[in-house]
Design a protein around this motif. Structure first.
Motif: not given
Length: 447
Positions: A103, A252, A231, A262, A254, A266, A117
Protein backbone atom coordinates in the motif's frame (compact mmCIF):
# COMPACT_ATOMS: atom_id res chain seq x y z
CA UNK A 1 0.76 -1.51 27.31
CA UNK A 2 -1.76 -2.88 24.79
CA UNK A 3 0.05 -4.44 21.85
CA UNK A 4 -1.74 -4.94 18.53
CA UNK A 5 1.18 -5.06 16.10
CA UNK A 6 4.83 -4.10 15.71
CA UNK A 7 5.75 -1.43 13.16
CA UNK A 8 9.22 -0.57 11.89
CA UNK A 9 9.27 3.03 10.61
CA UNK A 10 12.06 3.95 8.17
CA UNK A 11 11.92 7.69 7.38
CA UNK A 12 14.71 10.20 6.83
CA UNK A 13 12.88 12.97 8.70
CA UNK A 14 13.28 11.95 12.36
CA UNK A 15 10.68 14.48 13.55
CA UNK A 16 8.07 13.04 11.18
CA UNK A 17 9.01 9.53 12.28
CA UNK A 18 8.51 10.47 15.93
CA UNK A 19 5.11 12.05 15.21
CA UNK A 20 3.97 8.98 13.31
CA UNK A 21 5.34 6.72 16.01
CA UNK A 22 3.37 8.56 18.71
CA UNK A 23 0.14 8.28 16.70
CA UNK A 24 0.57 4.55 16.11
CA UNK A 25 1.72 3.87 19.68
CA UNK A 26 -1.41 5.55 21.05
CA UNK A 27 -3.47 3.01 19.09
CA UNK A 28 -1.64 -0.10 20.30
CA UNK A 29 1.33 -0.42 17.96
CA UNK A 30 4.85 -1.00 19.23
CA UNK A 31 7.07 1.19 17.06
CA UNK A 32 10.77 1.31 16.25
CA UNK A 33 12.19 3.81 13.78
CA UNK A 34 15.41 4.53 11.93
CA UNK A 35 16.53 6.96 9.23
CA UNK A 36 19.08 4.60 7.70
CA UNK A 37 18.32 1.84 5.21
CA UNK A 38 21.43 -0.09 6.23
CA UNK A 39 19.96 -0.69 9.72
CA UNK A 40 16.71 -2.18 8.47
CA UNK A 41 17.83 -5.81 8.12
CA UNK A 42 19.20 -5.96 11.66
CA UNK A 43 16.08 -4.29 13.07
CA UNK A 44 13.82 -6.76 11.27
CA UNK A 45 15.72 -9.61 12.92
CA UNK A 46 15.82 -8.06 16.40
CA UNK A 47 12.31 -6.54 16.52
CA UNK A 48 10.32 -8.92 14.24
CA UNK A 49 7.93 -6.22 12.94
CA UNK A 50 4.50 -7.09 11.61
CA UNK A 51 4.51 -4.17 9.15
CA UNK A 52 7.20 -1.99 7.62
CA UNK A 53 6.70 1.71 6.80
CA UNK A 54 9.25 3.22 4.39
CA UNK A 55 9.44 6.96 3.71
CA UNK A 56 11.72 9.22 1.66
CA UNK A 57 15.08 10.91 2.35
CA UNK A 58 16.81 7.88 3.84
CA UNK A 59 20.48 7.89 4.66
CA UNK A 60 22.67 5.55 2.65
CA UNK A 61 20.00 3.91 0.48
CA UNK A 62 17.23 5.20 -1.76
CA UNK A 63 13.70 4.48 -0.58
CA UNK A 64 12.70 2.58 -3.73
CA UNK A 65 15.95 0.58 -3.76
CA UNK A 66 15.33 -0.50 -0.16
CA UNK A 67 11.76 -1.51 -0.98
CA UNK A 68 12.92 -3.48 -4.03
CA UNK A 69 15.60 -5.27 -1.99
CA UNK A 70 13.18 -6.27 0.76
CA UNK A 71 10.48 -7.43 -1.64
CA UNK A 72 12.95 -9.55 -3.62
CA UNK A 73 14.39 -11.31 -0.56
CA UNK A 74 12.70 -14.62 0.43
CA UNK A 75 13.20 -13.69 4.10
CA UNK A 76 11.29 -10.39 3.91
CA UNK A 77 9.03 -10.50 0.84
CA UNK A 78 6.06 -11.56 2.98
CA UNK A 79 6.45 -8.58 5.31
CA UNK A 80 3.70 -6.03 4.52
CA UNK A 81 5.35 -2.87 3.20
CA UNK A 82 3.61 0.52 3.42
CA UNK A 83 5.25 3.08 1.12
CA UNK A 84 5.18 6.83 1.84
CA UNK A 85 5.71 8.29 -1.63
CA UNK A 86 7.18 11.75 -2.16
CA UNK A 87 5.84 11.64 -5.73
CA UNK A 88 2.20 11.41 -6.87
CA UNK A 89 0.92 7.88 -7.31
CA UNK A 90 -0.14 8.87 -10.82
CA UNK A 91 3.59 8.94 -11.60
CA UNK A 92 4.89 6.09 -9.45
CA UNK A 93 1.92 3.71 -9.07
CA UNK A 94 2.86 1.24 -11.80
CA UNK A 95 6.47 0.96 -10.64
CA UNK A 96 5.32 0.40 -7.05
CA UNK A 97 2.99 -2.35 -8.25
CA UNK A 98 5.91 -4.01 -10.02
CA UNK A 99 7.90 -3.91 -6.78
CA UNK A 100 5.09 -5.65 -4.88
CA UNK A 101 4.35 -2.72 -2.54
CA UNK A 102 1.38 -3.55 -0.31
CA UNK A 103 0.00 0.00 0.00
CA UNK A 104 1.13 3.60 -0.48
CA UNK A 105 0.06 7.18 0.17
CA UNK A 106 1.48 10.55 -0.80
CA UNK A 107 3.85 11.89 1.85
CA UNK A 108 3.60 14.02 3.90
CA UNK A 109 0.11 13.10 5.05
CA UNK A 110 -1.77 13.18 8.34
CA UNK A 111 -0.70 10.24 10.55
CA UNK A 112 -4.35 9.24 11.06
CA UNK A 113 -4.57 8.26 7.38
CA UNK A 114 -1.51 6.05 7.76
CA UNK A 115 -3.15 4.50 10.83
CA UNK A 116 -6.38 3.75 8.93
CA UNK A 117 -4.54 2.19 5.99
CA UNK A 118 -2.14 0.23 8.20
CA UNK A 119 -4.70 -1.82 10.13
CA UNK A 120 -5.66 -4.13 7.20
CA UNK A 121 -1.96 -4.81 6.57
CA UNK A 122 -1.48 -5.67 10.24
CA UNK A 123 -4.48 -8.00 10.06
CA UNK A 124 -3.02 -9.90 7.11
CA UNK A 125 0.31 -10.07 8.93
CA UNK A 126 -1.45 -11.61 11.94
CA UNK A 127 -3.12 -14.23 9.74
CA UNK A 128 0.22 -15.15 8.17
CA UNK A 129 1.98 -15.26 11.54
CA UNK A 130 -0.72 -17.53 12.98
CA UNK A 131 -0.52 -19.87 10.00
CA UNK A 132 3.27 -20.11 10.30
CA UNK A 133 3.14 -20.54 14.10
CA UNK A 134 0.68 -23.43 13.92
CA UNK A 135 2.60 -24.92 11.02
CA UNK A 136 5.79 -24.84 13.12
CA UNK A 137 4.02 -26.73 15.93
CA UNK A 138 2.67 -29.27 13.45
CA UNK A 139 6.10 -29.72 11.88
CA UNK A 140 7.70 -30.23 15.30
CA UNK A 141 5.11 -32.90 16.13
CA UNK A 142 5.09 -34.44 12.62
CA UNK A 143 1.46 -33.42 12.17
CA UNK A 144 1.78 -31.19 9.10
CA UNK A 145 -0.54 -31.70 6.12
CA UNK A 146 0.53 -31.23 2.52
CA UNK A 147 -0.81 -27.69 2.18
CA UNK A 148 0.48 -25.01 -0.19
CA UNK A 149 1.45 -21.59 1.09
CA UNK A 150 -0.85 -18.66 0.36
CA UNK A 151 -0.45 -17.43 -3.22
CA UNK A 152 -2.12 -14.91 -5.47
CA UNK A 153 -4.34 -16.43 -8.15
CA UNK A 154 -4.12 -15.39 -11.81
CA UNK A 155 -7.86 -15.11 -12.52
CA UNK A 156 -9.16 -11.66 -13.58
CA UNK A 157 -10.25 -9.38 -10.72
CA UNK A 158 -13.99 -9.27 -10.04
CA UNK A 159 -15.06 -5.68 -9.29
CA UNK A 160 -18.49 -4.29 -8.46
CA UNK A 161 -19.08 -0.70 -9.57
CA UNK A 162 -21.77 1.33 -7.83
CA UNK A 163 -22.23 4.64 -9.61
CA UNK A 164 -22.60 6.28 -13.05
CA UNK A 165 -21.85 4.32 -16.23
CA UNK A 166 -18.68 6.28 -16.83
CA UNK A 167 -17.21 4.87 -13.62
CA UNK A 168 -17.25 1.34 -15.03
CA UNK A 169 -15.41 2.55 -18.14
CA UNK A 170 -12.77 4.21 -15.98
CA UNK A 171 -12.30 1.04 -13.92
CA UNK A 172 -11.93 -1.00 -17.12
CA UNK A 173 -9.32 1.43 -18.41
CA UNK A 174 -7.43 1.11 -15.14
CA UNK A 175 -7.57 -2.71 -15.05
CA UNK A 176 -8.11 -4.00 -18.56
CA UNK A 177 -8.62 -7.62 -17.51
CA UNK A 178 -11.16 -6.85 -14.77
CA UNK A 179 -14.56 -8.50 -14.74
CA UNK A 180 -16.70 -5.44 -13.99
CA UNK A 181 -20.30 -5.65 -12.85
CA UNK A 182 -22.38 -2.47 -12.56
CA UNK A 183 -25.16 -2.04 -10.00
CA UNK A 184 -27.98 0.18 -11.25
CA UNK A 185 -28.75 1.41 -7.73
CA UNK A 186 -27.87 0.81 -4.10
CA UNK A 187 -30.55 -1.84 -3.63
CA UNK A 188 -29.16 -3.89 -6.50
CA UNK A 189 -25.64 -3.36 -5.14
CA UNK A 190 -26.67 -4.85 -1.81
CA UNK A 191 -28.29 -7.81 -3.56
CA UNK A 192 -25.23 -8.49 -5.73
CA UNK A 193 -22.88 -8.35 -2.74
CA UNK A 194 -25.12 -10.80 -0.89
CA UNK A 195 -25.19 -13.20 -3.85
CA UNK A 196 -21.60 -13.06 -5.12
CA UNK A 197 -18.03 -12.69 -3.92
CA UNK A 198 -16.15 -9.71 -5.34
CA UNK A 199 -12.47 -8.86 -5.08
CA UNK A 200 -13.35 -5.18 -4.58
CA UNK A 201 -16.13 -2.62 -4.90
CA UNK A 202 -15.96 0.94 -6.27
CA UNK A 203 -18.49 3.48 -5.00
CA UNK A 204 -18.82 6.74 -6.96
CA UNK A 205 -21.81 8.83 -5.82
CA UNK A 206 -23.38 10.91 -8.59
CA UNK A 207 -25.18 13.14 -6.11
CA UNK A 208 -25.72 12.96 -2.37
CA UNK A 209 -22.90 10.75 -1.02
CA UNK A 210 -24.63 9.88 2.28
CA UNK A 211 -26.56 6.79 1.03
CA UNK A 212 -23.30 5.42 -0.40
CA UNK A 213 -21.51 6.08 2.89
CA UNK A 214 -24.33 4.32 4.73
CA UNK A 215 -23.95 1.30 2.42
CA UNK A 216 -20.21 1.31 3.07
CA UNK A 217 -20.88 1.22 6.81
CA UNK A 218 -23.38 -1.64 6.32
CA UNK A 219 -20.68 -3.61 4.51
CA UNK A 220 -18.35 -3.24 7.48
CA UNK A 221 -21.07 -4.47 9.84
CA UNK A 222 -21.89 -7.50 7.69
CA UNK A 223 -20.16 -10.67 8.94
CA UNK A 224 -19.80 -11.98 5.39
CA UNK A 225 -18.71 -8.74 3.73
CA UNK A 226 -16.75 -6.80 6.34
CA UNK A 227 -13.39 -7.55 4.67
CA UNK A 228 -14.55 -6.48 1.19
CA UNK A 229 -12.22 -3.72 -0.11
CA UNK A 230 -14.18 -0.58 -0.99
CA UNK A 231 -12.77 2.32 -3.02
CA UNK A 232 -14.83 5.47 -2.47
CA UNK A 233 -14.53 8.12 -5.22
CA UNK A 234 -15.56 11.51 -3.88
CA UNK A 235 -17.06 14.05 -6.27
CA UNK A 236 -16.12 16.84 -3.87
CA UNK A 237 -12.63 15.55 -3.28
CA UNK A 238 -12.05 17.71 -0.22
CA UNK A 239 -9.89 16.39 2.58
CA UNK A 240 -12.92 16.31 4.88
CA UNK A 241 -14.94 14.24 2.42
CA UNK A 242 -12.10 11.77 1.95
CA UNK A 243 -11.60 11.50 5.72
CA UNK A 244 -15.35 10.95 6.21
CA UNK A 245 -15.35 8.12 3.68
CA UNK A 246 -12.46 6.43 5.48
CA UNK A 247 -14.19 6.82 8.85
CA UNK A 248 -17.34 5.19 7.40
CA UNK A 249 -15.40 2.10 6.33
CA UNK A 250 -13.89 2.84 2.92
CA UNK A 251 -10.61 0.99 2.35
CA UNK A 252 -9.37 3.88 0.21
CA UNK A 253 -10.82 7.25 -0.79
CA UNK A 254 -9.92 9.02 -4.05
CA UNK A 255 -10.82 12.34 -5.62
CA UNK A 256 -13.01 12.19 -8.73
CA UNK A 257 -10.14 13.66 -10.76
CA UNK A 258 -7.67 10.99 -9.67
CA UNK A 259 -5.78 9.59 -12.65
CA UNK A 260 -6.00 6.13 -14.17
CA UNK A 261 -2.62 5.08 -12.76
CA UNK A 262 -3.60 6.02 -9.20
CA UNK A 263 -6.88 4.14 -9.54
CA UNK A 264 -5.06 1.12 -10.99
CA UNK A 265 -2.57 1.08 -8.13
CA UNK A 266 -5.34 1.41 -5.53
CA UNK A 267 -7.45 -1.40 -6.97
CA UNK A 268 -4.54 -3.73 -7.65
CA UNK A 269 -3.14 -3.57 -4.12
CA UNK A 270 -6.60 -4.05 -2.61
CA UNK A 271 -7.38 -7.02 -4.87
CA UNK A 272 -3.98 -8.54 -4.12
CA UNK A 273 -4.58 -8.17 -0.38
CA UNK A 274 -8.08 -9.60 -0.58
CA UNK A 275 -6.88 -12.66 -2.47
CA UNK A 276 -4.00 -13.16 -0.07
CA UNK A 277 -6.47 -13.00 2.80
CA UNK A 278 -8.62 -15.72 1.22
CA UNK A 279 -5.55 -17.85 0.47
CA UNK A 280 -4.46 -17.54 4.10
CA UNK A 281 -7.95 -18.54 5.22
CA UNK A 282 -7.66 -21.69 3.12
CA UNK A 283 -4.19 -22.40 4.50
CA UNK A 284 -5.40 -21.99 8.07
CA UNK A 285 -8.34 -24.26 7.31
CA UNK A 286 -5.99 -26.92 5.96
CA UNK A 287 -4.44 -27.21 9.43
CA UNK A 288 -7.65 -28.75 10.79
CA UNK A 289 -6.64 -32.38 10.28
CA UNK A 290 -7.51 -35.62 12.11
CA UNK A 291 -4.27 -35.15 14.07
CA UNK A 292 -5.22 -31.69 15.36
CA UNK A 293 -9.03 -31.59 15.67
CA UNK A 294 -11.19 -32.74 18.53
CA UNK A 295 -12.41 -36.31 17.93
CA UNK A 296 -16.03 -35.37 18.70
CA UNK A 297 -16.38 -31.86 17.24
CA UNK A 298 -15.42 -31.34 13.58
CA UNK A 299 -13.71 -28.03 12.83
CA UNK A 300 -12.57 -27.42 16.43
CA UNK A 301 -9.02 -27.99 17.63
CA UNK A 302 -8.31 -30.58 20.31
CA UNK A 303 -7.16 -29.74 23.83
CA UNK A 304 -3.75 -31.43 23.32
CA UNK A 305 -3.08 -29.35 20.20
CA UNK A 306 -4.22 -26.18 21.98
CA UNK A 307 -1.75 -26.96 24.77
CA UNK A 308 1.08 -27.46 22.23
CA UNK A 309 0.29 -24.13 20.55
CA UNK A 310 0.04 -22.19 23.82
CA UNK A 311 3.28 -23.75 25.07
CA UNK A 312 5.11 -22.77 21.88
CA UNK A 313 3.64 -19.26 21.96
CA UNK A 314 4.57 -18.68 25.59
CA UNK A 315 8.03 -20.21 25.38
CA UNK A 316 9.35 -17.18 23.46
CA UNK A 317 7.66 -14.62 25.68
CA UNK A 318 10.91 -13.50 27.27
CA UNK A 319 12.34 -12.27 23.96
CA UNK A 320 9.41 -11.76 21.59
CA UNK A 321 6.13 -11.01 23.35
CA UNK A 322 3.03 -11.22 21.17
CA UNK A 323 0.00 -10.11 23.12
CA UNK A 324 -3.12 -12.23 22.92
CA UNK A 325 -6.24 -13.02 24.90
CA UNK A 326 -8.17 -16.19 25.61
CA UNK A 327 -11.93 -16.48 26.04
CA UNK A 328 -13.46 -19.49 27.77
CA UNK A 329 -17.07 -20.53 27.26
CA UNK A 330 -19.10 -22.94 29.37
CA UNK A 331 -22.66 -23.74 28.32
CA UNK A 332 -25.44 -24.50 30.77
CA UNK A 333 -28.36 -26.54 29.48
CA UNK A 334 -26.23 -29.16 27.74
CA UNK A 335 -26.20 -31.66 30.63
CA UNK A 336 -30.00 -31.66 30.77
CA UNK A 337 -30.06 -32.85 27.15
CA UNK A 338 -27.84 -35.80 28.07
CA UNK A 339 -30.00 -36.72 31.07
CA UNK A 340 -33.22 -36.47 29.06
CA UNK A 341 -32.20 -37.76 25.62
CA UNK A 342 -28.84 -39.48 25.95
CA UNK A 343 -25.17 -38.94 25.14
CA UNK A 344 -25.59 -38.97 21.35
CA UNK A 345 -28.01 -36.03 21.53
CA UNK A 346 -25.60 -34.22 23.84
CA UNK A 347 -22.70 -34.74 21.39
CA UNK A 348 -24.85 -33.44 18.56
CA UNK A 349 -25.63 -30.27 20.51
CA UNK A 350 -22.00 -29.70 21.56
CA UNK A 351 -20.87 -30.16 17.96
CA UNK A 352 -23.33 -27.50 16.80
CA UNK A 353 -22.12 -25.07 19.47
CA UNK A 354 -18.53 -25.61 18.36
CA UNK A 355 -19.44 -24.97 14.73
CA UNK A 356 -21.18 -21.73 15.70
CA UNK A 357 -18.10 -20.57 17.57
CA UNK A 358 -15.89 -21.11 14.52
CA UNK A 359 -18.32 -19.08 12.40
CA UNK A 360 -18.33 -16.16 14.84
CA UNK A 361 -14.56 -15.60 15.05
CA UNK A 362 -11.84 -14.55 12.60
CA UNK A 363 -9.95 -17.07 10.48
CA UNK A 364 -6.78 -16.56 12.54
CA UNK A 365 -8.55 -17.11 15.86
CA UNK A 366 -8.28 -20.58 17.34
CA UNK A 367 -11.33 -22.43 18.70
CA UNK A 368 -10.52 -25.49 20.81
CA UNK A 369 -12.51 -27.94 22.90
CA UNK A 370 -11.75 -28.09 26.62
CA UNK A 371 -13.96 -31.15 27.05
CA UNK A 372 -17.71 -31.47 27.43
CA UNK A 373 -19.49 -28.19 26.74
CA UNK A 374 -16.43 -26.04 27.43
CA UNK A 375 -14.45 -24.21 24.75
CA UNK A 376 -11.48 -21.85 24.52
CA UNK A 377 -11.00 -19.18 21.85
CA UNK A 378 -7.50 -17.76 21.37
CA UNK A 379 -7.50 -14.21 19.92
CA UNK A 380 -4.03 -13.20 18.63
CA UNK A 381 -2.96 -9.54 18.82
CA UNK A 382 -6.10 -8.72 20.82
CA UNK A 383 -6.09 -6.84 24.16
CA UNK A 384 -8.45 -7.86 26.94
CA UNK A 385 -10.80 -4.91 26.32
CA UNK A 386 -11.40 -6.01 22.72
CA UNK A 387 -11.62 -9.67 23.74
CA UNK A 388 -14.42 -8.80 26.14
CA UNK A 389 -16.35 -7.10 23.33
CA UNK A 390 -15.92 -10.22 21.18
CA UNK A 391 -16.87 -12.42 24.14
CA UNK A 392 -20.20 -10.65 24.73
CA UNK A 393 -21.02 -10.48 21.02
CA UNK A 394 -20.57 -14.24 20.61
CA UNK A 395 -22.43 -15.01 23.83
CA UNK A 396 -25.32 -12.82 22.69
CA UNK A 397 -25.63 -14.63 19.37
CA UNK A 398 -25.47 -18.12 20.84
CA UNK A 399 -27.86 -17.38 23.71
CA UNK A 400 -30.44 -16.30 21.11
CA UNK A 401 -29.87 -19.31 18.84
CA UNK A 402 -32.33 -22.19 18.72
CA UNK A 403 -30.49 -25.50 18.24
CA UNK A 404 -31.90 -28.72 16.81
CA UNK A 405 -30.09 -31.57 18.56
CA UNK A 406 -30.32 -35.11 17.21
CA UNK A 407 -33.41 -37.03 18.42
CA UNK A 408 -34.57 -34.02 20.44
CA UNK A 409 -38.04 -33.07 19.28
CA UNK A 410 -38.13 -29.58 20.70
CA UNK A 411 -36.17 -26.37 20.36
CA UNK A 412 -32.97 -26.39 22.40
CA UNK A 413 -31.39 -23.29 23.91
CA UNK A 414 -28.20 -22.96 25.96
CA UNK A 415 -26.88 -20.35 28.38
CA UNK A 416 -23.25 -19.29 27.92
CA UNK A 417 -21.03 -18.49 30.88
CA UNK A 418 -17.99 -16.54 29.68
CA UNK A 419 -14.75 -15.08 30.93
CA UNK A 420 -11.54 -13.81 29.34
CA UNK A 421 -7.89 -13.23 30.24
CA UNK A 422 -4.95 -11.55 28.56
CA UNK A 423 -1.50 -13.14 28.63
CA UNK A 424 0.97 -11.73 31.16
CA UNK A 425 4.67 -12.34 31.72
CA UNK A 426 5.36 -15.69 33.34
CA UNK A 427 2.14 -17.32 32.15
CA UNK A 428 1.91 -21.02 31.43
CA UNK A 429 -0.94 -22.59 29.46
CA UNK A 430 -2.40 -23.78 32.75
CA UNK A 431 -2.25 -20.39 34.48
CA UNK A 432 -3.66 -18.53 31.48
CA UNK A 433 -6.57 -20.94 31.03
CA UNK A 434 -7.23 -20.89 34.77
CA UNK A 435 -7.63 -17.10 34.75
CA UNK A 436 -9.92 -17.30 31.74
CA UNK A 437 -12.04 -20.11 33.17
CA UNK A 438 -15.80 -19.68 32.88
CA UNK A 439 -17.31 -21.67 35.74
CA UNK A 440 -20.99 -22.53 35.63
CA UNK A 441 -22.70 -21.93 38.95
CA UNK A 442 -19.60 -20.73 40.81
CA UNK A 443 -19.87 -16.99 40.99
CA UNK A 444 -19.83 -16.02 37.30
CA UNK A 445 -23.14 -14.75 36.03
CA UNK A 446 -24.18 -15.97 32.56
CA UNK A 447 -24.11 -13.50 29.72
Amino acid sequence: MIHLAKALIVIGDSRAAETLSRTLSAQGYTCTHTDTGAEVDALIISHAPDVLIIGPDLKGEHQKDLAARLKSSPATKGLPLFYLSAEPLEQTGDSLLDLGIDDAVIWPVHPDLVLARLRPLARVATMRTEYLARRAVMDAENLSPEAPDAAETATPPSILVIGPEGTAETVTQAIVDAQVMVAADLVEAQRLMDERLFDAAVMAPAGNPQPYLDLCLQVRRNVRLFNLPVVFISGDGSADDLATAMSMGASSALRADAGITELRFTLRVLVRRQRLRWALRRSLGSQLTPATVDPVIPGVYSLPFLDLCLTARLSGAETRVRRFSVIEFAFAGVESIRHEFGEESERSLISQIGQWLTLLVRAEDMVASLGGSRFAVVLPDTPLSEAQVVMHRIAGVISNTEFAAKDVYRVVTVWPFVNAAEVVAGDTPESLLARAAAVVGEGLAPW
